[in-house]
Design a protein around this motif. Structure first.
Motif, PDB file in Angstrom:
ATOM      1  N   MET A 263     -36.769  59.905  -3.517  1.00  0.00           N
ATOM      2  CA  MET A 263     -35.888  60.194  -2.401  1.00  0.00           C
ATOM      3  C   MET A 263     -36.518  59.648  -1.122  1.00  0.00           C
ATOM      4  N   ASN A 264     -35.709  59.038  -0.303  1.00  0.00           N
ATOM      5  CA  ASN A 264     -36.143  58.496   0.980  1.00  0.00           C
ATOM      6  C   ASN A 264     -36.004  59.607   2.036  1.00  0.00           C
ATOM      7  N   PRO A 265     -37.131  60.171   2.520  1.00  0.00           N
ATOM      8  CA  PRO A 265     -37.040  61.286   3.472  1.00  0.00           C
ATOM      9  C   PRO A 265     -36.427  60.893   4.814  1.00  0.00           C
ATOM     10  N   GLN A 266     -36.675  59.684   5.280  1.00  0.00           N
ATOM     11  CA  GLN A 266     -36.062  59.256   6.550  1.00  0.00           C
ATOM     12  C   GLN A 266     -34.550  59.169   6.419  1.00  0.00           C
TER      13      GLN A 266
ATOM     14  N   ILE B 104     -20.016  53.525  11.290  1.00  0.00           N
ATOM     15  CA  ILE B 104     -20.709  52.973  10.128  1.00  0.00           C
ATOM     16  C   ILE B 104     -22.017  53.728   9.951  1.00  0.00           C
ATOM     17  N   PHE B 105     -22.235  54.173   8.732  1.00  0.00           N
ATOM     18  CA  PHE B 105     -23.517  54.757   8.361  1.00  0.00           C
ATOM     19  C   PHE B 105     -24.191  53.740   7.464  1.00  0.00           C
ATOM     20  N   ASP B 106     -25.062  52.923   8.073  1.00  0.00           N
ATOM     21  CA  ASP B 106     -25.767  51.926   7.271  1.00  0.00           C
ATOM     22  C   ASP B 106     -26.999  52.570   6.651  1.00  0.00           C
ATOM     23  N   HIS B 107     -27.395  52.044   5.514  1.00  0.00           N
ATOM     24  CA  HIS B 107     -28.535  52.618   4.806  1.00  0.00           C
ATOM     25  C   HIS B 107     -29.175  51.558   3.921  1.00  0.00           C
ATOM     26  N   PRO B 108     -30.443  51.777   3.560  1.00  0.00           N
ATOM     27  CA  PRO B 108     -31.092  50.816   2.669  1.00  0.00           C
ATOM     28  C   PRO B 108     -30.338  50.732   1.344  1.00  0.00           C
TER      29      PRO B 108
ATOM     30  N   LEU C 238     -24.720  42.811   4.346  1.00  0.00           N
ATOM     31  CA  LEU C 238     -24.671  43.520   3.071  1.00  0.00           C
ATOM     32  C   LEU C 238     -25.971  43.332   2.304  1.00  0.00           C
ATOM     33  N   PHE C 239     -26.461  44.409   1.756  1.00  0.00           N
ATOM     34  CA  PHE C 239     -27.709  44.440   0.986  1.00  0.00           C
ATOM     35  C   PHE C 239     -28.904  43.936   1.806  1.00  0.00           C
ATOM     36  N   ASN C 240     -28.768  43.912   3.117  1.00  0.00           N
ATOM     37  CA  ASN C 240     -29.789  43.367   4.028  1.00  0.00           C
ATOM     38  C   ASN C 240     -30.070  41.890   3.750  1.00  0.00           C
ATOM     39  N   LYS C 241     -29.133  41.203   3.095  1.00  0.00           N
ATOM     40  CA  LYS C 241     -29.331  39.803   2.723  1.00  0.00           C
ATOM     41  C   LYS C 241     -28.125  38.913   3.000  1.00  0.00           C
TER      42      LYS C 241
END
Length: 191
Positions: A1-4, A35-39, A174-177
């Protein structure tokens, strides 16, 4: 789980319940698109949180009508309803991805798909729209195309797009790429 990420996710209910969010106040007469962007690697964490969020809002804030659209399920339902699913699968197997994308471009044009979504969710009786599954439907559907079409259909109802990638405040990656190469104006739900 990513805490941030979890810290950011935990801020969503307060944001969604605020009068400023629900009334699109302070946005300079712009539509309440968020927009809720996330890794992208944390997509499963976001999916799990969305189930929790929708249940929380239904149980503790039943006066607020919140609908969650999973784009992959919506796309499948749309294609099933038009008897395209099996044909699309067979075309992809026999002719490949490019031929399939070309063949379904017409039926999946946003002038057709976006109104279908609004009808399916009974938009007139909703207060907030949550959309997920962007990564699952790419490249068949593009987030910026959908958002652009929904502007005209949603009026001032707030919409939150959960986006696996980065949003700069002007463009989506998208996908940081994969940059969208399109300017898009929305607001970050939780920085």
């Amino acid at each position: 789980m990513n805490p941030q990420l979890q810290d950011r996710l935990n801020q969503i209910p307060e944001k969604l319940l605020s009068e400023a969010f629900l009334e699109s106040q302070g946005l300079g007469n712009e539509l309440g698109f968020w927009i809720f962007d996330h890794p992208p690697e944390d997509e499963l964490q976001v999916r799990e949180y969305l189930v929790f969020l929708v249940n929380l809002l239904q149980k503790k804030h039943s006066h607020l009508k919140v609908v969650h659209i999973n784009l992959l399920q919506a796309l499948k339902d749309y294609l099933d309803g038009r008897n395209f699913t099996e044909k699309a699968i067979q075309m992809q197997k026999s002719k490949g991805d490019k031929a399939l994308l070309k063949a379904i471009a017409g039926p999946l044009h946003m002038d057709k798909f976006a109104p279908y979504l609004m009808q399916q969710i009974d938009i007139e009786n909703q207060d907030v729209v949550l959309i997920s599954g962007v990564g699952s439907v790419w490249p068949v559907l593009r987030a910026h195309n959908l958002l652009n079409k929904l502007h005209a259909l949603l009026g001032h109802k707030p919409l939150v797009l959960f986006y696996p990638g980065a949003y700069s405040g002007q463009s989506l990656t998208l996908f940081n790429k994969i940059p969208s190469n399109n300017y898009y104006r929305a607001f970050k739900l939780v920085p």
